[in-house]
Scaffold this active site. Structure first.
Site, PDB file in Angstrom:
ATOM      1  N   ASP A   1      36.658 -15.405 102.373  1.00  0.00           N
ATOM      2  CA  ASP A   1      37.218 -14.071 102.261  1.00  0.00           C
ATOM      3  C   ASP A   1      36.034 -13.126 102.023  1.00  0.00           C
ATOM      4  O   ASP A   1      34.953 -13.579 101.637  1.00  0.00           O
ATOM      5  CB  ASP A   1      38.189 -14.085 101.062  1.00  0.00           C
ATOM      6  CG  ASP A   1      38.652 -12.722 100.677  1.00  0.00           C
ATOM      7  OD1 ASP A   1      39.131 -11.992 101.564  1.00  0.00           O
ATOM      8  OD2 ASP A   1      38.554 -12.371  99.485  1.00  0.00           O
TER       9      ASP A   1
ATOM     10  N   ASP B   1      36.199  -9.335 100.562  1.00  0.00           N
ATOM     11  CA  ASP B   1      36.326  -8.545  99.334  1.00  0.00           C
ATOM     12  C   ASP B   1      36.551  -9.445  98.133  1.00  0.00           C
ATOM     13  O   ASP B   1      37.536 -10.168  98.079  1.00  0.00           O
ATOM     14  CB  ASP B   1      37.539  -7.597  99.425  1.00  0.00           C
ATOM     15  CG  ASP B   1      37.397  -6.563 100.518  1.00  0.00           C
ATOM     16  OD1 ASP B   1      36.332  -5.949 100.593  1.00  0.00           O
ATOM     17  OD2 ASP B   1      38.348  -6.380 101.286  1.00  0.00           O
TER      18      ASP B   1
HETATM   19  P1  B16 Z   1      41.223  -2.369 104.822  1.00  0.00           P
HETATM   20  P2  B16 Z   1      40.066  -9.426 102.170  1.00  0.00           P
HETATM   21  C1  B16 Z   1      41.512  -7.225 102.041  1.00  0.00           C
HETATM   22  O1  B16 Z   1      40.318  -7.855 102.309  1.00  0.00           O
HETATM   23  C2  B16 Z   1      41.497  -6.655 100.640  1.00  0.00           C
HETATM   24  O2  B16 Z   1      41.506  -7.691  99.685  1.00  0.00           O
HETATM   25  C3  B16 Z   1      42.720  -5.805 100.424  1.00  0.00           C
HETATM   26  O3  B16 Z   1      42.665  -5.235  99.136  1.00  0.00           O
HETATM   27  C4  B16 Z   1      42.754  -4.718 101.499  1.00  0.00           C
HETATM   28  O4  B16 Z   1      43.931  -3.911 101.365  1.00  0.00           O
HETATM   29  C5  B16 Z   1      42.743  -5.364 102.866  1.00  0.00           C
HETATM   30  O5  B16 Z   1      41.591  -6.169 102.985  1.00  0.00           O
HETATM   31  C6  B16 Z   1      42.736  -4.346 103.988  1.00  0.00           C
HETATM   32  O6  B16 Z   1      41.522  -3.668 103.950  1.00  0.00           O
HETATM   33  O7  B16 Z   1      42.061  -1.241 104.286  1.00  0.00           O
HETATM   34  O8  B16 Z   1      39.740  -2.178 104.617  1.00  0.00           O
HETATM   35  O9  B16 Z   1      41.561  -2.696 106.253  1.00  0.00           O
HETATM   36  O10 B16 Z   1      40.273  -9.721 100.718  1.00  0.00           O
HETATM   37  O11 B16 Z   1      41.027 -10.105 103.106  1.00  0.00           O
HETATM   38  O12 B16 Z   1      38.616  -9.555 102.580  1.00  0.00           O
HETATM   39 MG    MG Z   2      39.523 -10.819  98.630  1.00  0.00          MG
END
Ligand code: B16
Ligand code: MG
Length: 216
Positions: free
Chosen positions: A10, A12
């Site tokens: 992952d 984030d």
């Molecule tokens: P975006 P991951 C996710 O990333 C985040 O954990 C989540 O908080 C976020 O809403 C989602 O990506 C969408 O992100 O708005 O930048 O498209 O944890 O899957 O790396």
């Molecule tokens: Mg994450």
């Protein structure tokens, strides 16, 4: 010998410390809409897509908006998030992340990114991290957010490793669920209490030793 041939990460909260910026941007939106949003409530948004995150936030605030208004609110949050991450530097790479990615590759295993964030490439390119991944699956390639296993199944397919030989590194409950739904092993990064369904839980990738994959 470990049965693990592929490691799916992952982004984030595992590779980079961007989870806090998602939280700050959602909190700013909640405050602007007139309600409080705590870090504990934010756990529900981790790994969840942008629009689904907004739905959860509005449910917490007990507010209703039209689809058009929701798109504008999500865009507002994203603009703040992009502004926050535009100032990121290598200090935002989480402890041990780069080193462990390199060790995995040196041991002949494949690496994939499995993130539902549409901002993944901006982050990876900004921090010069794209070179550590054999495949990059992000929010632009998948239609279903975690806990749907799509993002990890696509990652396994792109690196050519059967799902039973993959392990997922995740900081979100929805991400651990997605790994389980993909029939993959999972290593939680964070709290043992929150990520109780992961096979192993560690504080950060700095605590990860390659030999721990033999325990799976
Ligand atoms: P975006 P991951 C996710 O990333 C985040 O954990 C989540 O908080 C976020 O809403 C989602 O990506 C969408 O992100 O708005 O930048 O498209 O944890 O899957 O790396
Ligand atoms: Mg994450």
């Amino acid at each position: 010998m470990s049965k693990i041939e592929g490691c799916i990460f992952d982004l984030d909260g595992v590779i980079v410390d961007t989870a806090k910026y998602h939280y700050l941007a959602w909190k700013r939106l909640a405050n602007e809409l007139g309600f409080k949003f705590t870090e504990e409530q934010n756990e529900r948004l981790k790994g969840v897509s942008r629009m689904k995150s907004l739905d959860i936030l509005l449910e917490i605030g007990n507010l209703n908006f039209s689809d058009k208004e929701k798109i504008e609110l999500a865009e507002k949050k994203n603009n703040w998030y992009v502004e926050y991450i535009s100032n990121m530097d290598s200090n935002e790479i989480l402890p041990g992340a780069k080193e462990f990615l390199q060790i995995v590759r040196d041991n002949g295993m494949k690496t994939a990114l499995g993130s539902v964030s549409k901002n993944s490439m901006t982050i990876l390119n900004g921090l010069n991290l794209a070179k550590y991944f054999d495949a990059i699956i992000d929010g632009n390639k998948v239609t279903h957010a975690k806990p749907n296993p799509e993002v990890f199944l696509l990652g396994a397919k792109e690196i050519g490793v059967p799902q039973a030989n993959c392990v997922v590194f995740e900081d979100a409950v929805s991400g651990i669920e997605a790994a389980i739904n993909a029939e993959m092993y999972s290593i939680g990064i964070g709290s043992k209490k929150v990520l109780s369904r992961a096979n192993i839980v560690i504080d950060s990738l700095a605590d990860m030793k390659i030999g721990m994959l033999d325990l799976l």
